[in-house]
Scaffold this active site. Sequence first.
Site, PDB file in Angstrom:
ATOM      1  N   TYR A 141     -13.097 -38.365  49.337  1.00 40.52           N
ATOM      2  CA  TYR A 141     -14.523 -38.354  49.676  1.00 40.52           C
ATOM      3  C   TYR A 141     -14.869 -37.202  50.622  1.00 40.52           C
ATOM      4  O   TYR A 141     -16.004 -36.747  50.653  1.00 40.52           O
ATOM      5  CB  TYR A 141     -14.920 -39.675  50.349  1.00 40.52           C
ATOM      6  CG  TYR A 141     -15.329 -40.765  49.392  1.00 40.52           C
ATOM      7  CD1 TYR A 141     -14.526 -41.122  48.315  1.00 40.52           C
ATOM      8  CD2 TYR A 141     -16.521 -41.456  49.578  1.00 40.52           C
ATOM      9  CE1 TYR A 141     -14.895 -42.131  47.457  1.00 40.52           C
ATOM     10  CE2 TYR A 141     -16.900 -42.470  48.713  1.00 40.52           C
ATOM     11  CZ  TYR A 141     -16.088 -42.806  47.657  1.00 40.52           C
ATOM     12  OH  TYR A 141     -16.462 -43.809  46.813  1.00 40.52           O
ATOM     13  N   LYS A 191      -0.660 -44.641  44.452  1.00 40.02           N
ATOM     14  CA  LYS A 191      -0.276 -44.076  43.151  1.00 40.02           C
ATOM     15  C   LYS A 191       0.886 -43.124  43.418  1.00 40.02           C
ATOM     16  O   LYS A 191       0.833 -41.924  43.131  1.00 40.02           O
ATOM     17  CB  LYS A 191      -1.494 -43.363  42.524  1.00 40.02           C
ATOM     18  CG  LYS A 191      -1.291 -42.898  41.094  1.00 40.02           C
ATOM     19  CD  LYS A 191      -1.203 -44.028  40.072  1.00 40.02           C
ATOM     20  CE  LYS A 191      -0.842 -43.487  38.702  1.00 40.02           C
ATOM     21  NZ  LYS A 191      -0.578 -44.559  37.718  1.00 40.02           N
ATOM     22  N   ASP A 223      -2.955 -48.946  39.442  1.00 43.27           N
ATOM     23  CA  ASP A 223      -3.308 -49.449  38.102  1.00 43.27           C
ATOM     24  C   ASP A 223      -2.840 -50.889  37.935  1.00 43.27           C
ATOM     25  O   ASP A 223      -3.564 -51.751  37.431  1.00 43.27           O
ATOM     26  CB  ASP A 223      -2.762 -48.524  36.997  1.00 43.27           C
ATOM     27  CG  ASP A 223      -1.302 -48.140  37.177  1.00 43.27           C
ATOM     28  OD1 ASP A 223      -0.715 -48.445  38.234  1.00 43.27           O
ATOM     29  OD2 ASP A 223      -0.738 -47.532  36.238  1.00 43.27           O
ATOM     30  N   ASP A 247     -12.915 -48.142  46.978  1.00 39.56           N
ATOM     31  CA  ASP A 247     -14.257 -48.187  46.394  1.00 39.56           C
ATOM     32  C   ASP A 247     -14.200 -48.883  45.040  1.00 39.56           C
ATOM     33  O   ASP A 247     -14.989 -49.788  44.749  1.00 39.56           O
ATOM     34  CB  ASP A 247     -14.808 -46.770  46.240  1.00 39.56           C
ATOM     35  CG  ASP A 247     -16.179 -46.760  45.593  1.00 39.56           C
ATOM     36  OD1 ASP A 247     -17.037 -47.552  46.026  1.00 39.56           O
ATOM     37  OD2 ASP A 247     -16.392 -45.978  44.639  1.00 39.56           O
ATOM     38  N   ASP A 251     -15.199 -53.245  43.967  1.00 46.39           N
ATOM     39  CA  ASP A 251     -16.172 -53.690  42.960  1.00 46.39           C
ATOM     40  C   ASP A 251     -15.522 -54.672  41.987  1.00 46.39           C
ATOM     41  O   ASP A 251     -16.135 -55.643  41.554  1.00 46.39           O
ATOM     42  CB  ASP A 251     -16.732 -52.487  42.170  1.00 46.39           C
ATOM     43  CG  ASP A 251     -17.997 -51.916  42.791  1.00 46.39           C
ATOM     44  OD1 ASP A 251     -18.084 -51.894  44.032  1.00 46.39           O
ATOM     45  OD2 ASP A 251     -18.896 -51.489  42.027  1.00 46.39           O
TER      46      ASP A 251
END
Length: 360
Positions: A141, A191, A223, A247, A251
């Site tokens: 970001y 990751k 993942d 982020d 959700d």
Amino acid sequence: MQLNVLTLPGDGIGTEVTREAVKVLEEVVSKFGHGLKLSEGLLGGIAIHKTGGPFPDETARLALDADATLMGAVGLPEFDNVPPEKRPEKGLLGIRKVLGVYANLRPVKAYPALIESSPLKNHIVEGVDMIIVRELNGGIYYGQPRGIQGSGDEERGTNTMTYTRAEIARITRMAFHLARNRKKKVTSVDKSNVLETSQLWRKVVNEVAPEFPDVELEHLLVDNCAMQLILRPKQFDVVVMENMFGDILSDEGAVLAGSIGMLPSASIGEKKASGAWVGLYEPVHGSAPDIAGQNKANPLGAIGSVAAMLEYSFGLVNEAAAVNRAVEEVLNSGNVTADLKPKNTPATCSQVGDAVANAI
Ligand code: IPM
Ligand code: MG
């Protein structure tokens, strides 16, 4: 106690849910005999309209002066094709950075009254109670270099994911501290099979973990974590990850809670001399322009963010518990907004706010 709170209602349904959250804050503050000084500032699209930029200096000043900041949401469709630098969202990224709120706590809880609101099978969702701890001041970001250069087939977009040891260590400690007062388990998400930032992340998390011998640590690739959140969400207690992974996965977590309108969040930074955390409190949902101005939005994420503010920025745990109890009472009454698919006519945003205030 005297509470100096800045509100930044922002755009779309942000103004509606913030109004209800303030209603509940005023109620709980007066019930428990505290004083409240409210101020209001501009952030996001409304700030662009009124001042030319998404994060006016005046807003930064107000936020630094306040004990805590309560935010609605930012984002307007008219800015959809504008570069990131000039968008309402830039205001949100700006205030997170100026306040130094590096730890974004996003609790995901399955309330018994909302089991039917989730599309997942009841036995998967029942009993889910986790906190997603999202690093909020670093990563892709904010990383440099960034931008779009060149032209034609060679036109290139660049973003940089970068983390320092110090940034990883402080968010890791936050996660472990939280886990200590919960089910004593931290899941670190990365990751590391592909990214160097994730390799450093995993190394630093492993180095910090021995400071908390009473807390179990596991690592999960992002993942796989996305899949596990839907397959076996009850395995999670505190789940810590970098900014963009957080982020995305928060959700996904919203599906477990029945609606993204339910999720509160607390973004906290350093402890001040007073012992309180610097804090920015906002629902996880966005500005939802499609339902803005219709008094339909679910204010419970914003109201839950008030509870988080009372707890983290003011240490008022009984007051926070009173708000959370009132929210549960309203959920049990079935008098909830359309996103929660009530059996009866859906309640409006302001009716839900009134009901929570009355229940306190
Ligand atoms: C969130 C939002 C923001 C983010 C946007 C609005 C900039 O999606 O708080 O999750 O990406 O952090
Ligand atoms: Mg998001």
